[in-house]
Scaffold this motif. Structure first.
Motif, PDB file in Angstrom:
ATOM      1  N   LYS A 145       2.991  11.568   9.047  1.00 30.41           N
ATOM      2  CA  LYS A 145       3.792  11.666   7.821  1.00 30.41           C
ATOM      3  C   LYS A 145       5.183  12.222   8.125  1.00 30.41           C
ATOM      4  N   HIS A 146       5.233  13.230   8.972  1.00 32.66           N
ATOM      5  CA  HIS A 146       6.526  13.806   9.363  1.00 32.66           C
ATOM      6  C   HIS A 146       7.391  12.757  10.061  1.00 32.66           C
ATOM      7  N   ASP A 161      12.008   9.248  10.343  1.00 35.89           N
ATOM      8  CA  ASP A 161      12.595   7.983  10.791  1.00 35.89           C
ATOM      9  C   ASP A 161      12.812   6.994   9.660  1.00 35.89           C
ATOM     10  N   THR A 162      12.461   7.357   8.443  1.00 39.99           N
ATOM     11  CA  THR A 162      12.509   6.461   7.276  1.00 39.99           C
ATOM     12  C   THR A 162      11.911   5.096   7.615  1.00 39.99           C
ATOM     13  N   THR A 163      10.674   5.130   8.033  1.00 37.19           N
ATOM     14  CA  THR A 163       9.926   3.925   8.372  1.00 37.19           C
ATOM     15  C   THR A 163       8.636   3.913   7.562  1.00 37.19           C
ATOM     16  N   THR A 164       7.761   2.996   7.851  1.00 34.06           N
ATOM     17  CA  THR A 164       6.478   2.915   7.152  1.00 34.06           C
ATOM     18  C   THR A 164       5.346   3.279   8.102  1.00 34.06           C
ATOM     19  N   TYR A 165       4.198   3.566   7.518  1.00 32.14           N
ATOM     20  CA  TYR A 165       3.022   3.859   8.336  1.00 32.14           C
ATOM     21  C   TYR A 165       2.650   2.649   9.184  1.00 32.14           C
ATOM     22  N   MET A 217       0.841  -1.165   0.000  1.00 31.26           N
ATOM     23  CA  MET A 217       0.000   0.000   0.000  1.00 31.26           C
ATOM     24  C   MET A 217       0.896   1.240   0.000  1.00 31.26           C
ATOM     25  N   THR A 218       0.605   2.174  -0.866  1.00 29.57           N
ATOM     26  CA  THR A 218       1.411   3.386  -0.969  1.00 29.57           C
ATOM     27  C   THR A 218       1.063   4.342   0.173  1.00 29.57           C
ATOM     28  N   ASN A 219       1.908   5.346   0.330  1.00 25.74           N
ATOM     29  CA  ASN A 219       1.674   6.320   1.391  1.00 25.74           C
ATOM     30  C   ASN A 219       0.382   7.098   1.177  1.00 25.74           C
ATOM     31  N   ILE A 220       0.076   7.414  -0.067  1.00 22.73           N
ATOM     32  CA  ILE A 220      -1.150   8.161  -0.364  1.00 22.73           C
ATOM     33  C   ILE A 220      -2.383   7.330  -0.026  1.00 22.73           C
ATOM     34  N   GLU A 221      -2.362   6.063  -0.399  1.00 28.07           N
ATOM     35  CA  GLU A 221      -3.479   5.184  -0.063  1.00 28.07           C
ATOM     36  C   GLU A 221      -3.626   5.040   1.449  1.00 28.07           C
ATOM     37  N   MET A 222      -2.493   4.925   2.140  1.00 27.52           N
ATOM     38  CA  MET A 222      -2.533   4.789   3.589  1.00 27.52           C
ATOM     39  C   MET A 222      -3.071   6.053   4.244  1.00 27.52           C
ATOM     40  N   GLU A 223      -2.684   7.215   3.739  1.00 31.13           N
ATOM     41  CA  GLU A 223      -3.192   8.470   4.287  1.00 31.13           C
ATOM     42  C   GLU A 223      -4.691   8.587   4.066  1.00 31.13           C
ATOM     43  N   GLU A 224      -5.188   8.145   2.910  1.00 32.80           N
ATOM     44  CA  GLU A 224      -6.630   8.162   2.655  1.00 32.80           C
ATOM     45  C   GLU A 224      -7.346   7.206   3.600  1.00 32.80           C
TER      46      GLU A 224
END
Length: 107
Positions: free
Chosen positions: A24-25, A30-34, A1-8
């Motif tokens: 997001k910040h 931390d260069t990690t994932t959601y 899942m992309t970051n945009i999809e996760m944010e939605e």
């Protein structure tokens, strides 16, 4: 899942725009994932709730054993503990992360 999809998905599940920006910040910093961040928030939330329950039972038991003279100090200590935990571990964000993971079992 992309970051945009996760944010939605986060937005649909009740996260505010400010909370998503904060997540997001943290993900970028931390260069990690959601997913990893939400799991970490969930663990912090569970740990804090357990600790707060232990503190509550301890001071509740102390009230019944010692009596009313220590009531004021007990209440002040509980309030101080809650304030400290509110700032050390983001309980509101952790609760939302906990519910998000519970509702989305694929995480």
């Amino acid at each position: 899942m992309t970051n945009i999809e996760m944010e939605e998905k986060l937005s649909e599940q009740g996260f505010s725009a400010r909370e998503i920006a904060l997540l997001k910040h943290r993900v970028e910093q931390d260069t990690t994932t959601y997913q990893a961040l939400l799991i970490d928030l969930r663990k912090r939330f569970i740990g804090c709730v357990i600790f707060l329950l232990v503190v509550l039972f301890y001071f509740g038991g102390a009230y019944f054993i010692r009596g009313k003279p220590d009531f004021l100090s007990t209440i002040l200590t509980l309030i101080f503990t809650l304030i400290v935990f509110w700032f050390l571990a983001p309980l509101k964000l952790g609760a939302k992360a906990y519910l998000f993971i519970r509702n989305n079992s694929y995480l």
